[in-house]
Scaffold this active site. Structure first.
Site, PDB file in Angstrom:
ATOM      1  N   GLY A  69      -9.124  -2.472   3.636  1.00  0.00           N
ATOM      2  CA  GLY A  69      -9.731  -2.238   4.948  1.00  0.00           C
ATOM      3  C   GLY A  69     -10.393  -0.882   5.026  1.00  0.00           C
ATOM      4  CD  GLU A 127     -12.309  -5.548   4.467  1.00  0.00           C
ATOM      5  OE1 GLU A 127     -11.125  -5.204   4.691  1.00  0.00           O
ATOM      6  OE2 GLU A 127     -12.694  -6.717   4.547  1.00  0.00           O
ATOM      7  CD  GLU A 129      -8.581  -6.338   0.763  1.00  0.00           C
ATOM      8  OE1 GLU A 129      -9.038  -6.232  -0.396  1.00  0.00           O
ATOM      9  OE2 GLU A 129      -9.024  -5.689   1.715  1.00  0.00           O
ATOM     10  CB  ALA A 158      -4.964  -3.455   6.787  1.00  0.00           C
TER      11      ALA A 158
HETATM   12  N1  T1G Z   1      -0.110  -0.098   4.012  1.00  0.00           N
HETATM   13  C1  T1G Z   1       1.107   0.413   4.266  1.00  0.00           C
HETATM   14  N2  T1G Z   1       1.767   1.247   3.442  1.00  0.00           N
HETATM   15  C2  T1G Z   1       1.143   1.575   2.299  1.00  0.00           C
HETATM   16  C3  T1G Z   1      -0.131   1.075   1.951  1.00  0.00           C
HETATM   17  C4  T1G Z   1      -0.773   0.206   2.865  1.00  0.00           C
HETATM   18  N3  T1G Z   1      -1.965  -0.285   2.644  1.00  0.00           N
HETATM   19  N4  T1G Z   1      -0.455   1.584   0.724  1.00  0.00           N
HETATM   20  C5  T1G Z   1       0.564   2.365   0.346  1.00  0.00           C
HETATM   21  N5  T1G Z   1       1.520   2.363   1.282  1.00  0.00           N
HETATM   22  C6  T1G Z   1       2.773   3.099   1.242  1.00  0.00           C
HETATM   23  C7  T1G Z   1       3.686   2.654   0.111  1.00  0.00           C
HETATM   24  O1  T1G Z   1       4.457   1.535   0.511  1.00  0.00           O
HETATM   25  C8  T1G Z   1       4.522   3.910  -0.089  1.00  0.00           C
HETATM   26  O2  T1G Z   1       5.454   3.937   0.982  1.00  0.00           O
HETATM   27  C9  T1G Z   1       3.540   5.044   0.164  1.00  0.00           C
HETATM   28  O3  T1G Z   1       2.472   4.467   0.966  1.00  0.00           O
HETATM   29  C10 T1G Z   1       2.947   5.615  -1.095  1.00  0.00           C
HETATM   30  O4  T1G Z   1       2.393   4.477  -1.815  1.00  0.00           O
HETATM   31  C11 T1G Z   1      -7.945  -6.184   6.339  1.00  0.00           C
HETATM   32  C12 T1G Z   1      -5.910  -7.003   4.806  1.00  0.00           C
HETATM   33  C13 T1G Z   1      -3.089   3.697  -2.243  1.00  0.00           C
HETATM   34  C14 T1G Z   1      -3.201   3.463  -4.749  1.00  0.00           C
HETATM   35  O5  T1G Z   1      -3.520  -3.060  -1.152  1.00  0.00           O
HETATM   36  O6  T1G Z   1      -2.543   0.562  -3.983  1.00  0.00           O
HETATM   37  O7  T1G Z   1      -6.595  -3.713   3.840  1.00  0.00           O
HETATM   38  O8  T1G Z   1       7.546   3.921  -0.405  1.00  0.00           O
HETATM   39  O9  T1G Z   1       3.854   4.779  -3.838  1.00  0.00           O
HETATM   40  O10 T1G Z   1       1.274   5.515  -6.217  1.00  0.00           O
HETATM   41  O11 T1G Z   1      -9.029  -6.583   4.337  1.00  0.00           O
HETATM   42  O12 T1G Z   1      -0.337   2.779  -2.481  1.00  0.00           O
HETATM   43  O13 T1G Z   1       6.613   6.077   0.442  1.00  0.00           O
HETATM   44  O14 T1G Z   1       7.627   4.407   2.038  1.00  0.00           O
HETATM   45  O15 T1G Z   1       1.841   3.229  -3.879  1.00  0.00           O
HETATM   46  O16 T1G Z   1      -0.021   7.257  -4.855  1.00  0.00           O
HETATM   47  C15 T1G Z   1      -5.194  -3.294   1.020  1.00  0.00           C
HETATM   48  C16 T1G Z   1      -2.120  -0.616  -1.467  1.00  0.00           C
HETATM   49  C17 T1G Z   1      -4.308  -3.499   2.188  1.00  0.00           C
HETATM   50  C18 T1G Z   1      -3.625  -0.691  -1.232  1.00  0.00           C
HETATM   51  C19 T1G Z   1      -1.497   4.951  -3.660  1.00  0.00           C
HETATM   52  N6  T1G Z   1      -4.822  -2.050   0.372  1.00  0.00           N
HETATM   53  N7  T1G Z   1      -1.694   0.706  -1.863  1.00  0.00           N
HETATM   54  O17 T1G Z   1      -0.628   4.825  -4.758  1.00  0.00           O
HETATM   55  O18 T1G Z   1       1.522   5.729  -3.741  1.00  0.00           O
HETATM   56  S1  T1G Z   1      -4.614  -5.061   2.939  1.00  0.00           S
HETATM   57  C20 T1G Z   1      -3.979  -2.049  -0.668  1.00  0.00           C
HETATM   58  C21 T1G Z   1      -1.907   1.162  -3.131  1.00  0.00           C
HETATM   59  C22 T1G Z   1      -6.116  -4.810   3.706  1.00  0.00           C
HETATM   60  C23 T1G Z   1      -8.032  -5.773   4.909  1.00  0.00           C
HETATM   61  C24 T1G Z   1      -6.809  -6.046   4.141  1.00  0.00           C
HETATM   62  C25 T1G Z   1      -1.307   2.491  -3.453  1.00  0.00           C
HETATM   63  C26 T1G Z   1      -2.297   3.637  -3.530  1.00  0.00           C
HETATM   64  P1  T1G Z   1       6.905   4.637   0.762  1.00  0.00           P
HETATM   65  P2  T1G Z   1       2.461   4.484  -3.406  1.00  0.00           P
HETATM   66  P3  T1G Z   1       0.547   5.901  -4.975  1.00  0.00           P
END
Ligand code: T1G
Length: 704
Positions: free
Chosen positions: A103, A106, A126, A62
């Site tokens: 997500g 999912e 999450e 998400a």
């Molecule tokens: N949403 C929005 N922005 C995101 C994002 C996300 N899920 N993941 C990364 N970004 C942005 C981050 O802020 C940065 O932005 C850029 O992408 C590069 O990220 C319903 C509720 C995927 C392993 O928790 O673990 O799904 O600074 O520097 O080192 O059940 O990003 O460039 O403007 O981290 O290559 C669950 C979170 C969401 C994954 C990549 N997902 N992301 O690492 O790049 S909640 C997460 C990461 C959800 C559902 C639930 C990592 C990465 P900017 P980065 P990276």
């Protein structure tokens, strides 16, 4: 470019979705994805569908940015899209590569089949945001891999290689490349096999089993104890219990309820804040990402003490050759031995292969001569925290280092502009303030001098990533961000001792609040003599600033902490525990008598408020002066360098959570006790302004 595009391979529709950099499933992508899938389902020429990401990755889940805007629940929300996929009469195959998280996984679980590159990283992170998988993950995953495996995946939140699930119902095929091609072949085959029959759905499998109840009972006990400050783990267990005991629809409803409860917790707000704060810290508004950087192929470290050798290890770990320079052979040999011991210890614990330790050791060149280091691309000075000594070192570095070399100081408090001024190349001078132990602590304060060139700053920030550090840019002031705030925190801690709170009580209150260690445990670990030296310097520079004398009296006894077997606490050889000290208790009692203070009972709340709001007030000044670029940078400094509890998001986030009006009010209450420094609790003007306007530090425009 549209967020979704559909192509055809025979009768298989290949739907590719997502936007760089991580294909997060924001509203625009969900809308386009729902439309594309619906169109493929309705198309009589389509027999099956493949869902694939873009740019070599599936999806990071998400769009976390939507949580604060409510965009996440705007239809079609993730549940709607996944229900469309799962309910498709035509087989849908997910083609997974890169990362498939939250997500994103999912969504793949809603598909009927899944093909993954064996090394693709899959997970449900999450919990790291204080949440639980809220789009069916807690209901579908246990039905595919069992409750126990699902519990491990969801509670850990760690991405793991898809190959770990080989043989489970999670993946129908693991490939080494071209997941979309393999998925297309599988989709066509399944369409033929099914011949119009409904495709298999995770929801039609069962997660029930005889061991589920005892397993979850045990998990509750351990998770409840291990994560007492975090609400998500126990709710994750509740959701998995629903998967094993309720119908799928009821389980989904339970998951949605639990997710909604977590979304509004201060802990989740803090963890989501920390997620973006860590990423924001790497951005410097006037130094764009396109700024050219200088190559860093070699480094030189001046000083083979604890800090110098710790800094050197960072470079060796990154495969960068290091010259380690000392003025005396004995000190140099000690430093080299310290590095060798560090690697030997890691090899002994199985954390490092012997061959890697050997390879890293070969990159180290000890030397006693400045003549050897002139060719290094960066030199980092890590000598004693004394301006005269540093100025002398930089004068020499200016003479010996090649043109274009970056000249960095590891100073933790001193004026970098004064250091730069002794060189003919102040633009090449930057501060790289590592935190001890330098090879362990993630925080790196990158100190930007008045003259520091943009490309030097950009190079240093890139180097920080190479060294796996979290870099925060600080302007020049006494103590930069972290130590300047710490100064006020420690002043309050010592005033509290004068007034009647014992060091152990203060440490206990701070550790109950969530600090990794209280101030006196930390001081004993770092060395009380360091603070003593700084207080002496500051007493000369700012004689008006009042300190309790108790810490100086402790140091006059030679009680520097763990390294001398005693500080605020007593220590036993080979035992890291801190024991109450009668010597210190008598010293404090005599001190209070000498200053004419009758000790009073001080509550834990007063202790925590005085220490934490001391940080917040100084942080507000630092923000207003532009020393920190943004409030969230201050939070990152304290989360990664000072043991501030992550579940509170950092001092500025914590203040925002309480509300700055309440913070200002509490400071006025504290000001009624004038002990030590009557003006201490005057709220910073920024706090007054935001308190009056209902604003917050971390909201946009919180800058002065
Ligand atoms: N949403 C929005 N922005 C995101 C994002 C996300 N899920 N993941 C990364 N970004 C942005 C981050 O802020 C940065 O932005 C850029 O992408 C590069 O990220 C319903 C509720 C995927 C392993 O928790 O673990 O799904 O600074 O520097 O080192 O059940 O990003 O460039 O403007 O981290 O290559 C669950 C979170 C969401 C994954 C990549 N997902 N992301 O690492 O790049 S909640 C997460 C990461 C959800 C559902 C639930 C990592 C990465 P900017 P980065 P990276």
């Amino acid at each position: 470019m549209s967020t979704v595009e559909t192509s055809r391979s025979g009768s298989v529709a290949v739907v590719r979705f997502g936007e760089p950099p991580v294909n997060s499933l924001g509203l625009a992508t969900r809308q386009a994805l729902a439309a594309a899938i619906s169109a493929a389902i309705a198309d009589p020429g389509v027999s099956a569908i493949v869902l694939a990401g873009r740019n070599g990755t599936f999806s990071a889940g998400a769009d976390i940015k939507e949580f604060a805007t409510g965009g996440m629940i705007t239809a079609p929300n993730l549940h709607d899209v996944i229900a469309l996929v799962a309910g498709s009469p035509k087989p849908i195959v997910a083609a997974i590569e890169g990362t498939c998280l939250g997500g994103g996984l999912e969504l793949a679980l809603g598909a009927h089949y899944r093909v993954a590159v064996a090394t693709a990283k899959v997970g449900l992170p999450e919990v790291k945001l204080g949440l639980l998988p809220g789009a069916g993950g807690t209901q579908r995953l246990p039905r595919l891999i069992g409750v126990e495996n699902a519990l491990n995946v969801i509670l850990s939140g760690e991405p793991v290689p898809a190959k770990l699930f080989a043989g489970s119902a999670l993946f129908d095929a693991l490939v080494n490349e071209d997941p979309a091609g393999a998925a297309t072949t599988l989709a066509a085959a399944k369409a033929g096999e099914l011949a119009g029959k409904a495709p298999p759905r995770a929801r039609d499998r069962s997660a029930a089993g005889p061991l589920v109840e005892p397993l979850l009972g045990f998990a509750r006990t351990t998770a409840g104890a291990a994560y007492a400050a975090y609400p998500a783990p126990l709710k994750i267990i509740d959701a998995l219990e629903a998967a094993a005991t309720q119908s799928f629809e009821d389980g989904l409803a339970t998951e949605r309820q639990l997710f909604a409860e977590l979304m509004v917790t201060p802990v989740s707000r803090a963890l989501r804040h920390a997620f973006f704060a860590e990423r924001a810290a790497s951005k410097i508004p006037d130094v764009p990402e396109s700024t050219p950087v200088r190559p860093i192929a070699s480094a030189a470290i001046i000083g083979a003490g604890t800090m110098g050798t710790g800094i050197a290890i960072n470079f060796l770990n990154a495969g960068i050759p290091v010259f380690l320079l000392e003025v005396g052979k004995e000190a140099l040999d000690k430093g080299v031995a310290r590095i060798a011991d560090t690697y030997a210890g890691q090899v002994k614990k199985g954390r490092l292969k012997p061959a890697d330790a050997e390879a890293r050791g070969k990159l180290l060149t000890p030397t006693l001569s400045y003549d050897d280091i002139g060719g290094a691309d960066i030199v980092i000075e890590a000598v004693f925290e004394d301006m005269a000594i540093k100025e002398k070192v930089f004068t020499t570095l200016d003479a010996v280092m090649k043109p274009g070399a970056i000249l960095a100081s590891n100073t933790s408090t001193l004026d970098l502009d004064r250091i730069a001024a002794v060189t003919k190349r102040p633009g090449d001078v930057v501060g790289t303030h590592f935190f001890s132990p330098a090879n362990i602590m993630k925080l790196l304060e990158v100190v930007r001098g008045k003259a520091t060139a943009p490309d030097v700053l950009a190079t240093t920030m890139k180097l920080a990533r190479t060294l796996k550090k979290t870099a925060v840019v600080s302007g020049v002031c006494d103590g930069f961000i972290g130590n300047r705030m710490l100064e006020q925190y420690l002043r309050q801690a010592l005033f509290l001792v004068d007034e009647g709170a014992d060091p152990a009580a203060i440490d206990a209150a701070c550790e109950k609040f969530g600090f990794a260690m209280g101030p006196f445990r930390v001081s004993d670990l770092a060395g009380n003599d360091i603070g003593w030296h700084i207080r002496k310097r500051r007493a000369l520079e700012h004689p008006d600033v009042v300190y309790s004398k108790i810490a100086d009296k402790l140091c006059e006894l030679g009680r520097f902490g763990q390294k001398t077997g005693g500080g605020w606490y007593d220590y036993k050889p080979g035992d890291r525990n801190a024991y109450p000290s009668k010597v210190v208790a008598d010293l404090i009692a005599a001190h209070r008598q000498a200053i004419g203070v009758t000790p009073r009972k001080v509550s834990s709340r007063e202790i925590v408020d005085r220490l934490v709001f001391a940080l917040v007030n100084e942080g507000a000044h630092i923000l207003a002066e532009g020393i920190a670029q943004r409030a969230s940078d201050i939070d990152i400094v304290y989360l990664t360098g000072y043991g501030f509890p992550v579940f509170r998001g950092g001092p500025m986030c914590y203040a925002d959570e309480i509300g700055l009006y309440a913070v200002a009010l509490r400071m006025r209450e504290l000001a009624r006790n004038p002990y030590g420094d009557p003006g201490f609790w005057t709220p910073a003007p920024l706090i007054e302004r935001l308190a009056a306007s209902g604003g917050s530090f971390n909201s946009a425009g919180a800058r002065p």
